[in-house]
Design a protein around this motif. Structure first.
Motif, PDB file in Angstrom:
ATOM      1  N   VAL A   1      12.119  -2.738  -5.846  1.00  0.00           N
ATOM      2  CA  VAL A   1      13.116  -3.064  -6.879  1.00  0.00           C
ATOM      3  C   VAL A   1      12.497  -2.987  -8.281  1.00  0.00           C
ATOM      4  N   CYS A   2      11.364  -3.687  -8.481  1.00  0.00           N
ATOM      5  CA  CYS A   2      10.822  -3.750  -9.843  1.00  0.00           C
ATOM      6  C   CYS A   2       9.990  -2.516 -10.206  1.00  0.00           C
ATOM      7  N   THR A   3       9.775  -1.613  -9.251  1.00  0.00           N
ATOM      8  CA  THR A   3       9.129  -0.354  -9.622  1.00  0.00           C
ATOM      9  C   THR A   3      10.168   0.760  -9.707  1.00  0.00           C
ATOM     10  N   GLY A   4      11.438   0.406  -9.543  1.00  0.00           N
ATOM     11  CA  GLY A   4      12.498   1.390  -9.742  1.00  0.00           C
ATOM     12  C   GLY A   4      12.564   2.479  -8.693  1.00  0.00           C
ATOM     13  N   GLN A   5      12.334   2.121  -7.422  1.00  0.00           N
ATOM     14  CA  GLN A   5      12.430   3.124  -6.354  1.00  0.00           C
ATOM     15  C   GLN A   5      13.908   3.448  -6.095  1.00  0.00           C
ATOM     16  N   PRO A   6      14.187   4.702  -5.784  1.00  0.00           N
ATOM     17  CA  PRO A   6      15.587   5.083  -5.570  1.00  0.00           C
ATOM     18  C   PRO A   6      16.220   4.248  -4.460  1.00  0.00           C
ATOM     19  N   GLY A   7      17.401   3.770  -4.684  1.00  0.00           N
ATOM     20  CA  GLY A   7      18.144   3.046  -3.663  1.00  0.00           C
ATOM     21  C   GLY A   7      17.911   1.558  -3.633  1.00  0.00           C
ATOM     22  N   ALA A   8      16.858   1.079  -4.314  1.00  0.00           N
ATOM     23  CA  ALA A   8      16.595  -0.368  -4.309  1.00  0.00           C
ATOM     24  C   ALA A   8      17.625  -1.073  -5.181  1.00  0.00           C
ATOM     25  N   LEU A   9      18.086  -2.237  -4.732  1.00  0.00           N
ATOM     26  CA  LEU A   9      19.132  -2.939  -5.478  1.00  0.00           C
ATOM     27  C   LEU A   9      18.681  -4.328  -5.926  1.00  0.00           C
ATOM     28  N   PRO A  10      19.102  -4.731  -7.113  1.00  0.00           N
ATOM     29  CA  PRO A  10      18.737  -6.049  -7.649  1.00  0.00           C
ATOM     30  C   PRO A  10      19.594  -7.180  -7.063  1.00  0.00           C
ATOM     31  N   VAL A  11      18.971  -8.343  -6.854  1.00  0.00           N
ATOM     32  CA  VAL A  11      19.722  -9.546  -6.467  1.00  0.00           C
ATOM     33  C   VAL A  11      19.303 -10.661  -7.427  1.00  0.00           C
ATOM     34  N   ILE A  12      20.286 -11.360  -7.981  1.00  0.00           N
ATOM     35  CA  ILE A  12      20.027 -12.322  -9.059  1.00  0.00           C
ATOM     36  C   ILE A  12      19.351 -13.603  -8.554  1.00  0.00           C
ATOM     37  N   ASN A  13      18.312 -14.017  -9.259  1.00  0.00           N
ATOM     38  CA  ASN A  13      17.573 -15.238  -8.965  1.00  0.00           C
ATOM     39  C   ASN A  13      18.361 -16.442  -9.515  1.00  0.00           C
ATOM     40  N   LYS A  14      18.750 -17.337  -8.604  1.00  0.00           N
ATOM     41  CA  LYS A  14      19.582 -18.478  -8.979  1.00  0.00           C
ATOM     42  C   LYS A  14      18.883 -19.405  -9.979  1.00  0.00           C
TER      43      LYS A  14
ATOM     44  N   VAL B   1      -3.462   6.842  -9.432  1.00  0.00           N
ATOM     45  CA  VAL B   1      -3.720   5.414  -9.635  1.00  0.00           C
ATOM     46  C   VAL B   1      -5.153   5.258 -10.118  1.00  0.00           C
ATOM     47  N   GLU B   2      -5.338   4.376 -11.084  1.00  0.00           N
ATOM     48  CA  GLU B   2      -6.697   4.095 -11.570  1.00  0.00           C
ATOM     49  C   GLU B   2      -6.792   2.600 -11.838  1.00  0.00           C
ATOM     50  N   ASN B   3      -7.831   1.954 -11.286  1.00  0.00           N
ATOM     51  CA  ASN B   3      -7.990   0.499 -11.420  1.00  0.00           C
ATOM     52  C   ASN B   3      -6.703  -0.244 -11.041  1.00  0.00           C
ATOM     53  N   ASN B   4      -6.069   0.165  -9.962  1.00  0.00           N
ATOM     54  CA  ASN B   4      -4.803  -0.427  -9.500  1.00  0.00           C
ATOM     55  C   ASN B   4      -3.635  -0.209 -10.457  1.00  0.00           C
ATOM     56  N   CYS B   5      -3.855   0.549 -11.528  1.00  0.00           N
ATOM     57  CA  CYS B   5      -2.745   0.822 -12.452  1.00  0.00           C
ATOM     58  C   CYS B   5      -2.204   2.221 -12.210  1.00  0.00           C
ATOM     59  N   PHE B   6      -0.914   2.401 -12.507  1.00  0.00           N
ATOM     60  CA  PHE B   6      -0.338   3.742 -12.439  1.00  0.00           C
ATOM     61  C   PHE B   6      -0.887   4.525 -13.623  1.00  0.00           C
ATOM     62  N   LEU B   7      -1.439   5.689 -13.320  1.00  0.00           N
ATOM     63  CA  LEU B   7      -2.049   6.492 -14.385  1.00  0.00           C
ATOM     64  C   LEU B   7      -1.070   7.573 -14.820  1.00  0.00           C
ATOM     65  N   LEU B   8      -0.765   7.561 -16.110  1.00  0.00           N
ATOM     66  CA  LEU B   8       0.167   8.544 -16.654  1.00  0.00           C
ATOM     67  C   LEU B   8      -0.515   9.365 -17.731  1.00  0.00           C
TER      68      LEU B   8
ATOM     69  N   ASP C   1       0.835  -1.212   0.000  1.00  0.00           N
ATOM     70  CA  ASP C   1       0.000   0.000   0.000  1.00  0.00           C
ATOM     71  C   ASP C   1       0.865   1.256   0.000  1.00  0.00           C
ATOM     72  N   GLY C   2       1.931   1.203   0.803  1.00  0.00           N
ATOM     73  CA  GLY C   2       2.841   2.343   0.870  1.00  0.00           C
ATOM     74  C   GLY C   2       3.448   2.638  -0.493  1.00  0.00           C
ATOM     75  N   LEU C   3       3.767   1.557  -1.193  1.00  0.00           N
ATOM     76  CA  LEU C   3       4.367   1.701  -2.520  1.00  0.00           C
ATOM     77  C   LEU C   3       3.386   2.373  -3.488  1.00  0.00           C
ATOM     78  N   MET C   4       2.134   1.929  -3.434  1.00  0.00           N
ATOM     79  CA  MET C   4       1.143   2.481  -4.356  1.00  0.00           C
ATOM     80  C   MET C   4       0.866   3.955  -4.031  1.00  0.00           C
ATOM     81  N   LYS C   5       1.006   4.306  -2.732  1.00  0.00           N
ATOM     82  CA  LYS C   5       0.755   5.701  -2.340  1.00  0.00           C
ATOM     83  C   LYS C   5       1.796   6.646  -2.932  1.00  0.00           C
ATOM     84  N   ASN C   6       2.953   6.087  -3.312  1.00  0.00           N
ATOM     85  CA  ASN C   6       3.994   6.898  -3.945  1.00  0.00           C
ATOM     86  C   ASN C   6       3.576   7.428  -5.316  1.00  0.00           C
ATOM     87  N   ALA C   7       2.591   6.738  -5.914  1.00  0.00           N
ATOM     88  CA  ALA C   7       2.220   7.110  -7.287  1.00  0.00           C
ATOM     89  C   ALA C   7       1.414   8.403  -7.282  1.00  0.00           C
ATOM     90  N   PRO C   8       1.687   9.307  -8.209  1.00  0.00           N
ATOM     91  CA  PRO C   8       0.907  10.554  -8.296  1.00  0.00           C
ATOM     92  C   PRO C   8      -0.562  10.279  -8.599  1.00  0.00           C
TER      93      PRO C   8
END
Lengths: 96, 478
Positions: free
Chosen positions: B43-56, A82-89, A73-80
């Protein structure tokens, strides 16, 4: 000095529209950045330098176990927006 | 148009999603069909500071693909950043491999319709992460990042193919190998196995490649073949008309059966690749590689060789029966119950596959199960029903999914092997055809077939053919 065309190409790759003033500004600024990289090239002669910070015997792999992220939820709140759970651009047109 | 004066030069790039539980560089589930943006993390949303770790496991599946495709594996390779801006790529770059992929120089042997084999070279296979999905609506673009970071192998072929058929066969072979070895599930509708084609044409006899056009994301074998065929004709037609081929990306419009321009081809250096600083050099130890080699699942060619030896099948039969893992499994299950390899092969290929094709179904959705088909074959072998009746029974089985025994019972189709019952029929047939009998007696012995046929018709095809033949001959000659 970077050419006007080179600046426009870089702007296109970055999806930026530049004014005439900005073209001149970036021509100078990007040229200075490139010059600086040239300077660095003289120092960093070791091509492998980029991985030097990783310990050679470190286990670089992770086991394949799926664990959903706890603060979703915290992650989704970062988005400017959101619509239907998708990031709206803003609408994107296919670039030609 | 003088198509025959030109030859096509075709290379394919395949993106195959790897069958892992989690994504390539983070622990999010690798799962198709989840509600949007549920399988996402910093990681997969590209947040600053997040780092990738390889899936074996992803590495292991890639190595498996390299082995299955006869590649040279490099114990050291490097991840690289491929930079481009698009909203389904939240980091602004895709982690891929560029100058140093983990394997190169492999090949696949494909079967052509002429019966010949052709070896198609594989330039390289490299790891990369998948991008998310964007949906363009009038009010904006909706981005779902569930797929962002899903592990992929990109398999790049040499420009070794000359026809749409060769390209189709290469793709089928690749698809089958990846599925056999449990590397990729091959689901093309879900986009788990995607294909781009590079196509150019040149006058036959010339060495120099023509200008190439890239066809993007073609999502079925049939469309790949159709799209390539169309594109080759389009290019030849353009050249013959004095036009220049423009290097561009086109897509296949399956509704109109044409290829259409997508966008100017970005030159490779536009991606400004550079080594991924967040990941170490990818190093495979020789003991780990050996372990993967030892644990390799059986590949289609090995299964095919085993079938040929065990069930006395032709090259062609074996290649058809091993064309997919599911089909090979189905066939093996039929044989294990019917104990008759040759008959099982014939029934699966001639009756079952034909019907499945006609209704557009794959083997895993067959209305007749492998044990049901085996039961039918066993009934022919035991003499309970004739081969001819079996076809009628099979038709019913295919339509209703019922067992052979219940259909035979309900319709009274059991083979008549009782001599007394057949004798009555034969007597009737002979009595009602006196002129043919006279001709037979006068020496026209070929008429035996006529009497057998009439008698068989009387029994609605249920007579035991060998017994009927014997009895008719006995009656006529007496």
């Amino acid at each position: 000095m970077l050419s006007r065309e080179e600046v426009l190409k870089i702007a296109k790759l970055a999806r930026l529209t530049l004014t005439e003033d900005e073209i001149g500004f970036y021509q100078k600024q990007l040229t200075r950045v490139l010059d600086h990289i040239q300077d660095l090239n003289q120092v960093l002669t070791n091509k492998e330098a980029f991985v030097q910070h990783v310990p050679v015997d470190a286990e670089p792999f992770r086991e394949d176990v799926a664990v959903p992220f706890a603060n979703h939820d915290g992650l989704m709140k970062n988005a400017p927006a959101v619509e239907n759970n998708c990031f709206l651009l803003p609408a994107i047109m296919e670039q030609n | 148009m003088s198509l025959e004066k030109y030859e096509a030069v075709i290379g394919l790039e395949v993106h195959a999603q790897l069958m892992t539980a989690s994504k390539m560089f983070c622990r999010c589930p690798n799962q198709y069909g989840s509600s949007p943006n549920t399988n996402v993390c910093p990681v997969c949303t590209g947040q600053p500071g997040a780092l990738p770790v390889i899936n074996k496991k992803a590495m292991e599946l890639g190595v498996r693909a390299a082995i299955a495709l006869n590649c040279e594996i490099h114990p050291e390779s490097v991840f690289a950043r491929k930079n481009y801006f698009y909203p389904d790529l939240p980091k602004g770059y895709q982690i891929s491999q560029y100058e140093k992929p983990f394997c190169t120089q492999g090949y696949v042997v494909v079967q052509l319709k002429t019966g010949e084999e052709k070896r198609i070279g594989i330039t390289r296979i490299h790891f990369e992460e998948d991008a998310g999905k964007s949906n363009h609506e009038a009010y904006g673009t909706l981005v779902n990042l569930n797929r962002a970071g899903v592990p992929l192998c990109e398999i790049v072929s040499e420009p070794d193919m000359r026809t749409a058929h060769e390209a189709g066969q290469y793709l089928r072979a690749l698809h089958s190998i990846l599925r056999y070895a449990d590397i990729c599930d091959g689901n093309m509708e879900e986009g788990n196995f995607r294909c781009d084609a590079n196509i150019s044409v040149r006058p036959i006899g010339t060495e120099k490649f023509g200008t190439k056009v890239e066809l993007k994301n073609i999502n079925s074998f049939k469309f790949v073949e159709k799209a390539i065929e169309y594109e080759v004709q389009r290019q030849v037609f353009a050249i013959e008309n004095g036009e220049k081929i423009i290097q561009q990306t086109r897509s296949w419009n399956s509704a109109k059966n044409v290829t259409e321009v997508m966008r100017e081809k970005e030159q490779a250096h536009d991606y400004r690749y550079f080594p991924e600083p967040d990941l170490p050099k990818l190093v495979f130890s020789s003991s780990w590689l050996d372990k993967i080699k030892k644990e390799m699942p059986e590949l289609p060619q090995q299964t095919s060789a085993r079938f040929k030896a065990a069930f006395d099948l032709s090259d062609y039969d074996a290649s058809v029966l091993t064309s997919s893992k599911e089909l090979a499994k189905y066939f093996e299950s039929v044989v294990s119950h019917s104990k008759n390899g040759k008959a099982s092969a014939n029934w699966v290929m001639n009756e079952l596959l034909g019907r499945l094709n006609a209704v557009g179904k794959e083997i895993d959705l067959s209305p007749v199960s492998s044990t049901q088909l085996a039961e039918l074959i066993a009934k022919i072998d035991s003499g309970e029903i004739s081969g001819k009746i079996a076809k009628t029974v099979f038709e019913e089985m295919f339509a209703t999914s019922k067992d052979a025994s219940s259909i035979i019972k309900d319709k009274g189709l059991v083979q008549i092997s009782d001599p007394a019952a057949l004798e009555n029929v034969i007597r009737k047939v002979i009595e009602s055809n006196p002129s043919q009998l006279a001709e037979y007696k006068a020496g026209k012995v070929k008429l035996l077939g006529f009497f057998v046929g009439q008698a068989m018709k009387e029994t609605k095809g249920q007579a035991n053919p060998a017994l009927l033949n014997e009895l008719v001959k006995k009656f006529l000659d007496s």
